[in-house]
Enzyme design. Structure first.
Site, PDB file in Angstrom:
ATOM      1  N   ARG A  74      -2.269  -5.562  -8.580  1.00  0.00           N
ATOM      2  CA  ARG A  74      -1.040  -6.294  -8.256  1.00  0.00           C
ATOM      3  C   ARG A  74      -0.768  -7.398  -9.259  1.00  0.00           C
ATOM      4  O   ARG A  74       0.364  -7.771  -9.505  1.00  0.00           O
ATOM      5  CB  ARG A  74      -1.152  -6.919  -6.853  1.00  0.00           C
ATOM      6  CG  ARG A  74      -1.133  -5.921  -5.729  1.00  0.00           C
ATOM      7  CD  ARG A  74      -1.644  -6.523  -4.463  1.00  0.00           C
ATOM      8  NE  ARG A  74      -3.023  -6.952  -4.616  1.00  0.00           N
ATOM      9  CZ  ARG A  74      -3.675  -7.702  -3.768  1.00  0.00           C
ATOM     10  NH1 ARG A  74      -3.059  -8.159  -2.691  1.00  0.00           N
ATOM     11  NH2 ARG A  74      -4.930  -8.017  -3.972  1.00  0.00           N
ATOM     12  N   LYS A 115     -15.597  -8.380   6.055  1.00  0.00           N
ATOM     13  CA  LYS A 115     -14.340  -8.836   6.656  1.00  0.00           C
ATOM     14  C   LYS A 115     -14.381  -8.497   8.149  1.00  0.00           C
ATOM     15  O   LYS A 115     -14.921  -7.462   8.528  1.00  0.00           O
ATOM     16  CB  LYS A 115     -13.146  -8.108   6.044  1.00  0.00           C
ATOM     17  CG  LYS A 115     -12.890  -8.408   4.576  1.00  0.00           C
ATOM     18  CD  LYS A 115     -11.692  -7.619   4.069  1.00  0.00           C
ATOM     19  CE  LYS A 115     -11.476  -7.828   2.586  1.00  0.00           C
ATOM     20  NZ  LYS A 115     -10.378  -6.993   2.051  1.00  0.00           N
ATOM     21  N   HIS A 131       0.849  -1.202   0.000  1.00  0.00           N
ATOM     22  CA  HIS A 131       0.000   0.000   0.000  1.00  0.00           C
ATOM     23  C   HIS A 131       0.882   1.248   0.000  1.00  0.00           C
ATOM     24  O   HIS A 131       0.636   2.205  -0.741  1.00  0.00           O
ATOM     25  CB  HIS A 131      -0.869   0.051   1.263  1.00  0.00           C
ATOM     26  CG  HIS A 131      -1.889  -1.028   1.376  1.00  0.00           C
ATOM     27  ND1 HIS A 131      -1.981  -1.858   2.465  1.00  0.00           N
ATOM     28  CD2 HIS A 131      -2.890  -1.420   0.542  1.00  0.00           C
ATOM     29  CE1 HIS A 131      -2.986  -2.702   2.308  1.00  0.00           C
ATOM     30  NE2 HIS A 131      -3.553  -2.466   1.149  1.00  0.00           N
ATOM     31  N   SER A 189      -3.068  -7.852   3.066  1.00  0.00           N
ATOM     32  CA  SER A 189      -3.182  -7.648   4.512  1.00  0.00           C
ATOM     33  C   SER A 189      -3.556  -8.944   5.227  1.00  0.00           C
ATOM     34  O   SER A 189      -3.035  -9.237   6.304  1.00  0.00           O
ATOM     35  CB  SER A 189      -4.223  -6.571   4.808  1.00  0.00           C
ATOM     36  OG  SER A 189      -3.806  -5.349   4.246  1.00  0.00           O
TER      37      SER A 189
END
Ligand code: COA
Length: 162
Positions: free
Chosen positions: A92, A43, A18, A130
């Site tokens: 990504r 989440k 990030h 993460s």
């Protein structure tokens, strides 16, 4: 004319991936608002919104033109309220594309006043997420390559390994 952008995410916690993206964005825009979502789309975050904001502020403190703020509700509503017309998203790998395409199109249906711009992080960070960082930390692995030292400390404390 000042051109500002937002970079929304859960940042649970903020990673070097990030950070890399935010440093790149800060070179392109006068202001980058790192927007930490309170609504984490199902989440269960390890860190609450205030903690995620505080960690991001600590890590990003040295970058000129970067602000960190928490927000509730729809990302596009936050963007419109703040007058932010550009939403930065990271790609990504090819696997990110489908979700990001859907996300950008849904947001465009919600408002056509916010454009999505994609950036790619440095190759060495393309595999970081993460949740993987949280998993590695909670099982006693070394996360120093993936997060800054202060985030590593916060993770170690949270998983009872400090
Ligand atoms: N480096 C490292 N990791 C990265 C990264 C990068 N450059 N880019 C993304 N990631 C990771 C994130 O850490 C996240 O990891 P995780 O799933 O293990 O937690 C994963 O890739 C997905 O990232 P992202 O798509 O940015 O998801 P997010 O959960 O961080 O953020 C929101 C998603 C918060 C932006 C989105 O759910 C949202 O807008 N919510 C608000 C409500 C809303 O508006 N909903 C309507 C949507 S159309």
């Amino acid at each position: 004319m000042t051109v500002s952008a937002m970079y929304p995410g859960t940042f649970d916690p903020i990673t070097l991936g990030h950070e890399d993206l935010i440093r790149r964005a800060a070179l392109l825009f006068d202001k980058v608002v790192v927007a930490v979502a309170d609504d984490t789309s199902g989440k269960a975050p390890m860190f609450n919104t205030e903690e995620r904001v505080a960690l991001a502020r600590t890590v990003l403190a040295d970058i000129e033109g970067v602000e960190v703020t928490g927000y509730k509700g729809l990302t596009v509503d936050f963007a419109l309220k703040q007058g932010l017309r550009v939403m930065i998203r990271g790609l990504r790998a090819v696997s990110d594309f489908e979700y990001e395409f859907q996300f950008a199109n849904m947001n465009r249906h919600l408002t056509d006043e916010v454009e999505t711009a994609f950036l790619t992080p440095t190759e060495k960070h393309t595999f970081i997420s993460s949740s993987l960082v949280r998993e590695v930390a909670s099982l006693g692995g070394d996360v120093s390559e993936f997060v800054s030292p202060k985030v590593q400390l916060a993770l170690m404390e949270r998983v009872g390994r400090a």
